[in-house]
Design a protein around this motif. Structure first.
Motif, PDB file in Angstrom:
ATOM      1  N   ASP A 278      -1.256  -6.233   2.150  1.00 16.00           N
ATOM      2  CA  ASP A 278      -0.917  -7.289   3.112  1.00 16.00           C
ATOM      3  C   ASP A 278      -1.402  -6.931   4.509  1.00 16.00           C
ATOM      4  O   ASP A 278      -0.740  -7.242   5.502  1.00 16.00           O
ATOM      5  N   GLY A 279      -2.528  -6.261   4.602  1.00 16.13           N
ATOM      6  CA  GLY A 279      -3.082  -5.934   5.904  1.00 16.13           C
ATOM      7  C   GLY A 279      -2.446  -4.729   6.585  1.00 16.13           C
ATOM      8  O   GLY A 279      -2.822  -4.377   7.694  1.00 16.13           O
ATOM      9  N   ARG A 280      -1.451  -4.093   5.947  1.00 20.73           N
ATOM     10  CA  ARG A 280      -0.815  -2.913   6.547  1.00 20.73           C
ATOM     11  C   ARG A 280      -1.418  -1.648   5.959  1.00 20.73           C
ATOM     12  O   ARG A 280      -1.536  -1.519   4.743  1.00 20.73           O
ATOM     13  N   ASP A 281      -1.779  -0.733   6.854  1.00 18.09           N
ATOM     14  CA  ASP A 281      -2.426   0.507   6.428  1.00 18.09           C
ATOM     15  C   ASP A 281      -1.383   1.413   5.760  1.00 18.09           C
ATOM     16  O   ASP A 281      -0.539   2.010   6.427  1.00 18.09           O
ATOM     17  N   LEU A 282      -1.476   1.492   4.455  1.00 15.84           N
ATOM     18  CA  LEU A 282      -0.439   2.179   3.667  1.00 15.84           C
ATOM     19  C   LEU A 282      -0.310   3.654   4.036  1.00 15.84           C
ATOM     20  O   LEU A 282       0.780   4.164   4.268  1.00 15.84           O
ATOM     21  N   LEU A 283      -1.458   4.347   4.109  1.00 17.32           N
ATOM     22  CA  LEU A 283      -1.417   5.795   4.292  1.00 17.32           C
ATOM     23  C   LEU A 283      -0.978   6.171   5.706  1.00 17.32           C
ATOM     24  O   LEU A 283      -0.553   7.298   5.947  1.00 17.32           O
ATOM     25  N   GLY A 284      -1.082   5.206   6.669  1.00 15.23           N
ATOM     26  CA  GLY A 284      -0.677   5.502   8.041  1.00 15.23           C
ATOM     27  C   GLY A 284       0.814   5.300   8.278  1.00 15.23           C
ATOM     28  O   GLY A 284       1.329   5.671   9.326  1.00 15.23           O
ATOM     29  N   LEU A 285       1.520   4.702   7.293  1.00 16.06           N
ATOM     30  CA  LEU A 285       2.939   4.409   7.487  1.00 16.06           C
ATOM     31  C   LEU A 285       3.790   5.644   7.224  1.00 16.06           C
ATOM     32  O   LEU A 285       3.384   6.536   6.486  1.00 16.06           O
ATOM     33  N   PRO A 286       5.002   5.691   7.815  1.00 11.94           N
ATOM     34  CA  PRO A 286       5.917   6.780   7.464  1.00 11.94           C
ATOM     35  C   PRO A 286       6.329   6.685   5.988  1.00 11.94           C
ATOM     36  O   PRO A 286       6.261   5.605   5.389  1.00 11.94           O
TER      37      PRO A 286
ATOM     38  N   LEU B  59      -0.829   3.669  -5.845  1.00  7.81           N
ATOM     39  CA  LEU B  59       0.595   3.828  -6.133  1.00  7.81           C
ATOM     40  C   LEU B  59       1.205   5.016  -5.406  1.00  7.81           C
ATOM     41  O   LEU B  59       2.423   5.201  -5.426  1.00  7.81           O
ATOM     42  N   GLY B  60       0.356   5.868  -4.804  1.00  5.79           N
ATOM     43  CA  GLY B  60       0.893   7.034  -4.114  1.00  5.79           C
ATOM     44  C   GLY B  60       1.203   8.195  -5.020  1.00  5.79           C
ATOM     45  O   GLY B  60       1.862   9.149  -4.618  1.00  5.79           O
ATOM     46  N   LEU B  61       0.770   8.130  -6.270  1.00  4.48           N
ATOM     47  CA  LEU B  61       1.012   9.240  -7.187  1.00  4.48           C
ATOM     48  C   LEU B  61      -0.011  10.349  -6.979  1.00  4.48           C
ATOM     49  O   LEU B  61       0.221  11.494  -7.315  1.00  4.48           O
ATOM     50  N   ILE B  62      -1.180   9.975  -6.438  1.00  3.37           N
ATOM     51  CA  ILE B  62      -2.218  10.945  -6.107  1.00  3.37           C
ATOM     52  C   ILE B  62      -2.608  10.681  -4.662  1.00  3.37           C
ATOM     53  O   ILE B  62      -2.757   9.523  -4.256  1.00  3.37           O
ATOM     54  N   GLU B  63      -2.755  11.738  -3.878  1.00  5.28           N
ATOM     55  CA  GLU B  63      -3.141  11.575  -2.483  1.00  5.28           C
ATOM     56  C   GLU B  63      -4.659  11.586  -2.380  1.00  5.28           C
ATOM     57  O   GLU B  63      -5.294  12.551  -2.791  1.00  5.28           O
ATOM     58  N   PRO B  64      -5.272  10.512  -1.850  1.00  6.88           N
ATOM     59  CA  PRO B  64      -6.730  10.497  -1.741  1.00  6.88           C
ATOM     60  C   PRO B  64      -7.202  11.464  -0.655  1.00  6.88           C
ATOM     61  O   PRO B  64      -6.435  11.808   0.247  1.00  6.88           O
ATOM     62  N   ASP B  65      -8.476  11.903  -0.770  1.00  9.45           N
ATOM     63  CA  ASP B  65      -9.023  12.817   0.235  1.00  9.45           C
ATOM     64  C   ASP B  65      -9.342  12.063   1.523  1.00  9.45           C
ATOM     65  O   ASP B  65      -9.158  12.576   2.621  1.00  9.45           O
ATOM     66  N   SER B  66      -9.859  10.841   1.380  1.00  7.84           N
ATOM     67  CA  SER B  66     -10.147  10.038   2.567  1.00  7.84           C
ATOM     68  C   SER B  66     -10.175   8.573   2.167  1.00  7.84           C
ATOM     69  O   SER B  66     -10.181   8.235   0.983  1.00  7.84           O
TER      70      SER B  66
END
Lengths: 259, 258
Positions: B67-75, B54-61
């Motif tokens: 849907d195949g889109r890299d969430l953390l790489g998006l703006p 959900l983006g409430l916590i930022e993972p370390d790695s």
């Protein structure tokens, strides 16, 4: 032993830097959301009513009694120099430059700073702030920015009221108890009062309003650990806002009034 | 939607708080239109997993794909848009107690679609009826509702914007068994009606089997088992068996002291 002491001092210093930096970042983010859409006029209005309108009684009472005691103290103290006639000026300058903004600030910090910290703290520990994020809403924009804006707007208006009522309190005691002539007292009040005295008092008020909203929001937003955490956040909000108000009062006075 | 691309794909997701490792290289796929139940003990990192997605916590790695889109790489803005397609039911509801029920339900609509308040109100009544509540409940404040009703309102709020993905954080915790079954039934109905992909975390086995198509077990930050939810009670995995049958003896040792 020596190293331990140095380490402890370093730890405290680092902790203080981290806390100050976090607060500064929080403030910058909060302010930036005031200017970027979407806007929440309803939230601003609600925060303004809470901070301004509902603080009127407590600020009014504080101002009246402060004006009354100032007139009493001024005339008895100044009489030692045979300078009672300066009482009116002393009252109005003290109230507009100093006591109006500071006392209103401290009263509102107790009322609203605490309420803000408790409300946001409870929202934090019950996941309501996280829930906002999942509903396409930026919590800083929805919860913090409206309060900051309301604080900047509401405190100056409260201080206008405090200035008027403070002078009125002085007038009541001067004329009814100390035997001053009414029209002469009013003339003396306006005689040495400059526009800058009032406006700079209002600038102080805006800064204090921002500090109150900021500390209440910051402490609440970052509270952790259930009811106890919320309680601690509430205390910290009031204490830190009060201390910051007094510290900034000095800094702003030095900037404005010392030439 | 191409069925070969998972709706949610998690790879090597890790998160530590201080020196306490909460998630340790999680790999998880959830296929479109299916329901995944993640079980695990208290403190096993279930909530952190959902909060990372959900983006409430930022993972370390690690990688999170939707849907195949890299969430953390998006703006940030695109991330927010993707995440807007996720509805979340929080453990204790997390209803906004300063707002009436209908405004809670319509909150996401008002925030996103810029609908008028009158329209949002009608929509709220409609969604409330889908979870078995009368429109008149909309005027109450959340504090006036019972626990079961609060859960229903929270469910209504989560589904109001018809999200592609639904997360449920311990949907039946704190409810009596009958109300728990009712909420589970509503969840299954809602997920079916919307055709959503669902992830639920729970430690209620009855609930897990009612909600889930597939199940996974999280233990000490690792996924130790994945399989069909129907096999939960007979997985053949000793740790899962111990957990689902609630045995004191077994491979899982409760850490009483940290």
């Amino acid at each position: 032993m020596v190293l331990n002491t140095v380490a402890a001092i370093g730890r405290v210093a680092l902790g203080a830097c981290r806390a100050t930096g976090a607060l500064a970042l929080f403030a910058v983010e909060g302010v930036s959301h005031i200017f970027r859409p979407p806007y929440y006029p309803r939230r601003v209005a609600a925060a303004f009513a809470e901070m301004g309108f509902f603080s009127l009684p407590v600020v009014a009472l504080t101002a009246i009694f402060t004006g009354m005691v100032l007139a009493l103290q001024a005339s008895t103290a100044l009489s030692r120099f045979s300078a009672e006639s300066a009482s009116a000026s002393l009252v109005v300058l003290s109230v507009t430059r100093e006591l109006g903004p500071v006392l209103a600030g401290l009263m509102v910090a107790g009322r609203v700073g605490a309420a803000t910290a408790a409300e946001l703290g409870t929202m934090r520990v019950t996941d309501q702030i996280d829930a906002l994020s999942t509903l396409s809403t930026v919590p800083m924009k929805y919860l913090v920015a409206p309060r900051l804006l309301a604080g900047i707007l509401a405190l100056p208006l409260l201080v206008v009221v405090a200035d008027i009522l403070g002078v009125l309190g002085g007038f009541i005691i001067a004329t009814l108890k100390l035997g001053f002539n009414g029209p002469i007292y009013i003339a003396a009040t306006l005689d040495h009062l400059e526009v800058a005295d009032v406006t700079l008092g209002l600038v102080k008020a805006a800064v204090f309003g921002f500090i109150i909203a900021l500390m209440g929001s910051y402490q609440g937003y970052n509270s952790r650990g259930g009811a106890q955490g919320v309680g601690a956040a509430t205390t910290m909000a009031v204490v830190s806002a009060s201390v910051l108000i007094l510290a900034f009062d000095y800094v702003l006075s030095e900037l404005f009034f010392v030439r | 939607m191409n069925a070969s691309i998972p709706k949610i794909r998690v790879r090597g997701l890790s998160k530590a708080f201080g020196d306490k490792v909460v998630l340790d290289g999680i790999d998880l796929d959830v296929q479109p239109g299916t329901s995944m139940v993640v079980i695990g003990g208290s403190g096993s990192g279930k909530s952190v997993l959902l909060k990372c997605i959900l983006g409430l916590i930022e993972p370390d790695s690690g990688r999170i794909e939707i849907d195949g889109r890299d969430l953390l790489g998006l703006p940030t803005r695109a991330q927010a848009e993707l995440r807007a397609s996720i509805g979340m039911l929080f453990q204790n509801g997390a209803l906004f107690d300063s707002l009436p029920v209908w405004e809670n339900v319509a909150f996401g609509l008002l925030a996103r679609h810029r609908v008028t308040r009158a329209k949002a109100r009608d929509r709220a009544a409609e969604v409330l009826s889908q979870v078995g509540l009368a429109a008149s409940v909309g005027d109450l404040s959340p504090a006036e509702l019972s626990g079961g009703m609060q859960k229903r309102v929270a469910l209504a709020r989560a589904i109001a914007a018809q999200p592609d993905i639904l997360f449920f954080d311990e949907p039946t915790t704190g409810l009596d068994p009958i109300m728990g079954a009712v909420i589970d039934g509503l969840i299954v109905d809602c997920v079916k009606r919307l055709g959503s992909t669902a992830v639920a975390i729970t430690h209620d086995m009855a609930s897990a089997q009612r909600i889930g198509d597939r199940a996974a077990m999280l233990l000490k930050g690792k996924l130790v088992w994945q399989g069909a939810a129907a096999q939960l009670m007979a997985s053949g995995n000793p740790a899962v068996d111990q957990f689902t049958h609630g045995r004191r003896e077994g491979p899982i040792q409760m850490e009483l002291r940290r």
